[in-house]
Write an enzyme that holds these catalytic residues in place. Structure first.
Site, PDB file in Angstrom:
ATOM      1  CG  HIS A 171      47.877   8.062  45.240  1.00 47.80           C
ATOM      2  ND1 HIS A 171      48.378   7.114  44.366  1.00 47.80           N
ATOM      3  CD2 HIS A 171      46.990   7.398  46.029  1.00 47.80           C
ATOM      4  CE1 HIS A 171      47.833   5.948  44.626  1.00 47.80           C
ATOM      5  NE2 HIS A 171      46.981   6.087  45.626  1.00 47.80           N
ATOM      6  CG  ASP A 218      51.129   8.442  43.079  1.00 45.61           C
ATOM      7  OD1 ASP A 218      51.450   8.312  44.278  1.00 45.61           O
ATOM      8  OD2 ASP A 218      50.450   7.602  42.465  1.00 45.61           O
ATOM      9  CB  SER A 271      45.081   3.467  45.131  1.00 48.25           C
ATOM     10  OG  SER A 271      45.979   3.454  46.216  1.00 48.25           O
TER      11      SER A 271
END
Length: 331
Positions: A306, A274, A174
């Site tokens: 995610h 995601d 991320s």
């Protein structure tokens, strides 16, 4: 009395919240309840984990000059019996630049697992968070940590004795993947102890990338897509919500070319469900087709969202993702 009451109301007025992870109040106060639930390096209840995993770890302060930068270092115990030094992995945790630290259980456990499986020395960086320290503070802290660690013997004996500075990797999920990208771009421009450090590769897991051009994966969860854009406003208020700023969209017009990426290899890891999946695919395609001369690989976890790997340590998809990353690191 009225003034005191007004102050309390202002302090309690929420301007941004991602419950239960982050609450920002009008007064400027920031609450991160889960960030305080950490794994101390000397925690007694972790002795069995460390012994079983075969990994030692400790915490160090890297710099207090421009802001407190610290890190958790990880060392596979079996290196004591190995003559050859092992790769050095820098890990940057996720959290939208606003949440998290290396000492939280989910991040700690994940790095322990990678260190044990891949047989690498790892530096998990505790970078400063927004909104108290908006972007580019996280990028500066990442660079400070990289410069510190690659100083070799002047940094720490674990690094001096066991890390191979010709096999350095950057990794993160991320926001951490975003940081890894920008650190690799900077490494191509600024010297890292010339002649002694080789940035072999970067691992971008579910990278936090945005853009104004709509992409199909953003419709998987429009609410999450909007939330990620709002979090970028918190992380970089000077950008006034510009999702095409090169820091959050490295493919935007005017952004530095990816041909300047200071890494020999890149592994991009995506998750099918995601919302930023297609941003990651675009990034990978630009690497392949945009003139960058390195080696790029793409790995996608089917039917996962995610950062799923932080919550599903024993799932088959997590194990497969780990294997893909370890294969990339073992060279």
């Amino acid at each position: 009395m009225a003034s005191s009451l007004s102050g309390r109301v202002e302090d309690d007025e929420i301007v941004y919240q991602v419950s239960p992870l982050l609450t920002i109040y009008k007064s400027g106060r920031v609450d991160r309840p889960l960030d305080a639930v950490i794994v101390p390096a000397d925690a007694a209840d972790l002795a069995d984990l460390a012994d079983t995993a075969g990994v030692s770890f400790k915490d160090l302060v890297i710099s207090s000059d421009t802001g407190h930068v610290s890190a958790r270092l990880y060392l596979p115990k079996r290196v004591a019996t190995q003559a050859r030094k092992v790769p050095l992995l820098f890990y940057f945790h996720g959290g939208g630049f606003c949440i998290g630290n290396p000492f939280m259980r989910c991040f700690h456990d994940y790095v322990v697992s990678l260190v044990e499986q891949a047989n690498v020395v790892a530096v998990s960086v505790d970078y400063r968070l927004a909104p108290e320290h908006p972007i580019p503070a996280a990028y500066e802290d990442a660079w400070t940590a990289l410069r510190w660690a690659t100083a070799g013997a002047t940094a720490d004996l674990w690094l001096a004795d066991h890390a191979d500075f010709d096999r350095v990797f950057l990794a993160g999920e991320s926001a951490g993947a975003n940081i890894a990208h920008h650190t690799a771009m900077r490494a191509a421009k600024e010297a890292l102890h010339p002649g002694s450090v080789g940035l072999r590769g970067i691992v971008l897991v579910h990278p936090y990338l945005l853009g104004s051009n709509p992409l199909p994966s953003e419709e998987i969860n429009p609410g999450m897509t909007a939330g990620l854009k709002r979090m970028w406003e918190i992380a970089y208020p000077a950008g006034a919500g510009d999702v095409d700023h090169p820091w959050i969209n490295p493919l935007a017009e005017g952004a530095p070319s990816l041909t300047g990426l200071g890494s020999r290899r890149v592994l991009v890891c995506l998750a099918e469900e995601d919302v930023m999946r297609d941003r990651g695919r675009e990034y990978f395609q630009r690497l392949r087709e945009g003139g960058w001369e390195g080696e790029s690989e793409l790995y996608e976890s089917p039917a996962k969202g995610h950062a799923f790997h932080l919550l599903e340590a024993d799932s088959q998809q997590r194990l497969a993702l780990d294997q893909a990353i370890c294969n990339f690191l073992i060279i």
